[in-house]
Design an enzyme around this catalytic site. Structure first.
Site, short mmCIF file in Angstrom:
data_model
loop_
_atom_site.label_atom_id
_atom_site.label_comp_id
_atom_site.label_asym_id
_atom_site.label_seq_id
_atom_site.Cartn_x
_atom_site.Cartn_y
_atom_site.Cartn_z
N GLU A 205 -40.77 -29.39 19.98
CA GLU A 205 -39.58 -28.51 19.96
C GLU A 205 -38.49 -29.03 20.89
O GLU A 205 -37.30 -28.97 20.56
CB GLU A 205 -39.97 -27.07 20.32
CG GLU A 205 -40.94 -26.42 19.31
CD GLU A 205 -40.50 -26.52 17.86
OE1 GLU A 205 -39.29 -26.57 17.58
OE2 GLU A 205 -41.38 -26.59 16.98
N HIS B 1 -43.80 -22.37 6.01
CA HIS B 1 -42.70 -23.14 5.40
C HIS B 1 -42.49 -22.81 3.93
O HIS B 1 -41.38 -22.90 3.43
CB HIS B 1 -42.97 -24.64 5.55
CG HIS B 1 -43.20 -25.07 6.97
ND1 HIS B 1 -44.31 -24.68 7.68
CD2 HIS B 1 -42.47 -25.83 7.80
CE1 HIS B 1 -44.26 -25.20 8.90
NE2 HIS B 1 -43.14 -25.90 9.01
O1 X8Z Z 1 -43.60 -26.68 11.75
C1 X8Z Z 1 -43.75 -27.57 12.56
C2 X8Z Z 1 -43.08 -27.51 13.92
C3 X8Z Z 1 -41.82 -26.71 13.90
S1 X8Z Z 1 -40.41 -27.54 13.43
C4 X8Z Z 1 -43.99 -26.86 14.91
N1 X8Z Z 1 -44.59 -28.59 12.29
C5 X8Z Z 1 -45.32 -28.68 11.03
C6 X8Z Z 1 -46.34 -27.57 10.88
O2 X8Z Z 1 -46.66 -26.91 11.87
O3 X8Z Z 1 -46.85 -27.39 9.78
C7 X8Z Z 1 -44.82 -29.75 13.15
C8 X8Z Z 1 -45.66 -30.68 12.36
C9 X8Z Z 1 -46.00 -30.01 11.08
ZN ZN Z 2 -39.85 -29.35 14.06
#
Ligand code: X8Z
Ligand code: ZN
EC number: 3.4.15.1
Length: 617
Positions: free
Chosen positions: A387, A517
């Protein structure tokens, strides 16, 4: 998840042109009818573009800030039954949409872009970015945009307001993650895993509705579907993006195959299962989606968990800042410490907050914040570095050379790569020894160290470039039918990750929706796959060319030259072409070469371990 680009405000360079011209292009400047003798002076397009961009950017930044403030409240204070934050957020995002997608702005942007050859490169990039943003909110279909905004806010509230239950008690996602890392009883593991998936069905209607609204929105400006729209941010078509992520997956497949075989046998042993399964039950893995298996391996002398638990979460954030500062980055601004929401809510809090880490550029200026739930453990230690990578990217491209519209990563993958790179660097032995976090004299096993890293970085690739990207591609571009959503998810999980659900998961479940996501950072998860590829390219260059150290055992700490290298990539934001940046800084095109090479020494060990074992993928 990257909240650094708000879902409704997603902005980036558009190189693939939006073909539709449903909005008539404005006529060129009328010539004064009364004086035919002297021909009118040709308009100075650069001056016109400059004037337009000045006014546009000021309003854009103002509305962006309002939108961020509202979103921030919506993500940090979720009160069951109280829709006032959601209402305010929807209104702020509608105001933003009414501006970025206004017919007048779209017309003017197109008109100016018709005179591309007369404009500066920086002007063209800004205009293209503004037109790209417009496609997410075209006011020719204002009603659809409005409904999409409302549905997005509602989905976020549902997602983060959800009350997870395990054994009849409310638990946080941090609790579930911890249980999945530690629990040894396979039956209990299955219950924990199932508890983590119970949210899925509650998100189904909202997600299906959002799919249609997202597709319809971008179709108004000529994009075939929402996935294509997101890919165009890289200057790529949907097919080109899928070809790229499939290639990356292929290149890492031989390593993954070894890891998969190794994990099946080792976990069967651990859980006392005699018949080694051909595919890994999802509930066996130390992560809700099987995207990171590193907790499987404990490297003697390198286990950070006890040290970090003792140091506490605050120390972790401060330490990450110290690392960036040691490279020459500035101290975090006061506002970061005052306004971020960095730690879990106190027990008994009457509201919830977004449980997934994010970094925010509130005003496209100096107001930077992070939203996390940091606890003292290795996973959060890495996430904190991740972050802060976003935060330092924001601070670095916020400079007079980079106009507000171009304050974003060279591409979205770069934005994800910076902090993950620092996360990798912050776990290597010489770094940890230098910091006094481990005993420098302790003998540690290099193979086990590399194995643990592979179970993190390499294991992630089939999930990100395979399951997530393929599923969203099917969902948006192929309009995957509502009664095949879960089936498709598990078909992909089997094909790419070699993972199966512990019991049959019919369409009454919606397991993809348990990944944040899918709901609020849609059709762009390949960013993370690309970010890992990029980060190994950068790390390889830094280790070999700058530090002259073994990539497996580096210590970036205090190297101003490394800081300079990273800041040079960050400083131009998206005003420079991302391919040119990579070539210029590493001499290479985007390639999994460095990542494959990094893990190469592990192959012999894994083949040895897997001798006589059955390979199933
Ligand atoms: O979502 C994220 C970050 C926030 S930008 C913590 N990541 C992905 C996840 O958690 O699925 C980092 C790597 C993969
Ligand atoms: Zn990120």
């Amino acid at each position: 998840m990257k909240k650094h680009i708000l879902p409704t405000l997603t902005a980036a360079v558009l190189t693939a042109c939006a073909p539709s011209t449903r909005i008539p292009t404005a006529a060129t400047t009328p010539s004064p009818a009364a004086e035919p003798a002297t021909p009118p002076a040709a308009p100075n397009w650069q001056e016109q573009a400059e004037a337009f961009l000045k006014e546009y950017s000021a309003e854009y930044q103002r509305l962006y800030t309002q939108s961020s403030e509202a979103e921030w409240r919506s993500n940090t204070r979720i009160v069951a039954g109280d829709t006032s934050n959601a209402g305010a957020t929807a209104r702020a995002n509608e105001r933003m949409a009414a501006f970025t997608g206004s017919t007048r702005n779209i017309q003017r942007l197109r008109e100016l872009l018709e005179h591309k050859q007369d404009l500066t490169e920086l002007q063209v990039k800004q205009l293209q970015t503004a037109l790209y943003n417009a496609a997410n909110s075209p006011q020719t279909i204002a009603d659809v945009v409005k409904r999409r905004i409302k549905a997005e806010t509602a989905q976020t509230e549902k997602l983060y307001g959800y009350d997870y239950k395990y054994q009849g008690k409310s638990v946080t996602t941090n609790d579930l993650d911890e249980l999945l890392r530690k629990e040894n009883n396979p039956l209990k593991r299955q219950q924990i895993w199932e508890a983590s998936k119970a949210i899925g069905p509650t998100l189904k209607d909202g997600l299906l509705n959002l799919r249609d609204l997202r597709n319809q929105t971008v179709q108004a400006l000529g994009y075939p579907d929402y996935f294509s729209y997101q890919a165009s941010d890289y200057g790529m078509s949907r097919e080109e993006m899928m070809t790229l992520v499939r290639k990356i997956n292929e290149e890492l497949r031989p390593l993954y195959r070894e890891l998969h075989t190794y994990a099946r046998y080792e976990l069967a042993k651990k859980y006392g299962v005699k018949q080694v399964p051909d595919y890994l039950p999802a509930s066996w893995l130390p992560n809700r989606w099987g995207q990171d298996w590193s907790a499987m391996v404990d490297v003697k002398g390198l286990n950070l968990d006890p040290v970090l638990a003792k140091k506490g979460p605050e120390w972790q954030v401060q330490q990450a800042e110290r690392f960036y500062q040691s490279l020459g980055f500035r101290a975090l601004p006061a506002v970061f410490w005052e306004k971020s929401s960095l730690y879990p809510l106190p027990k008994g809090a009457t509201y919830k907050k977004n449980n997934h880490a994010s970094a925010w550029h509130m005003d496209l200026n100096q107001d930077v914040r992070s939203l996390m739930s940091v606890e003292g453990n290795t996973e959060w230690y890495e996430t904190t570095h991740h972050e802060l990578g976003h935060i330092y990217y924001y601070l670095t491209y916020t400079n007079p050379e980079v106009p507000p519209l171009l304050r974003q990563g060279a591409n979205r993958g770069y934005h994800e790569a910076m902090g993950s790179l620092m996360g990798l660097a912050a776990t290597q032995k010489p770094f940890l020894a230098g910091l006094g976090l481990i005993d420098p004299k302790a003998k540690t096993d290099e193979t086990q160290t590399l194995l643990k890293e592979a179970l993190n970085y390499a294991v992630f690739i089939p999930f990100a470039s395979g399951v997530m990207s393929e599923w969203e591609n099917s969902f948006y571009a192929d309009k995957l039918p509502a009664d095949q959503l879960n089936a498709r998810w598990w078909q992909l999980a089997k094909q790419y990750q070699g993972i199966v659900p512990p019991t049959t998961r019919g369409e009454n479940y919606l397991d993809p929706a348990t990944k944040t996501h899918i709901n609020d950072d849609p059709a762009q998860y390949y960013d993370y796959a690309l970010s890992y590829v990029i980060l190994f390219q950068l790390h390889d260059h830094i280790a070999k060319k700058i530090l002259k150290q073994d990539p497996h055992a580096t210590n970036y700490y205090g190297s101003k030259e490394v800081g300079q290298f990273l800041a040079d990539i960050m400083r131009p934001g998206s005003s420079k072409d991302w391919r040119a940046v990579l070539k210029e800084k590493t001499g290479e095109d985007l390639s999994a070469r460095a990542m494959v090479e990094y893990f190469q020494p592990l192959m012999a060990y894994l083949k040895q371990q897997n001798k006589g074992r059955k390979y199933t993928m």
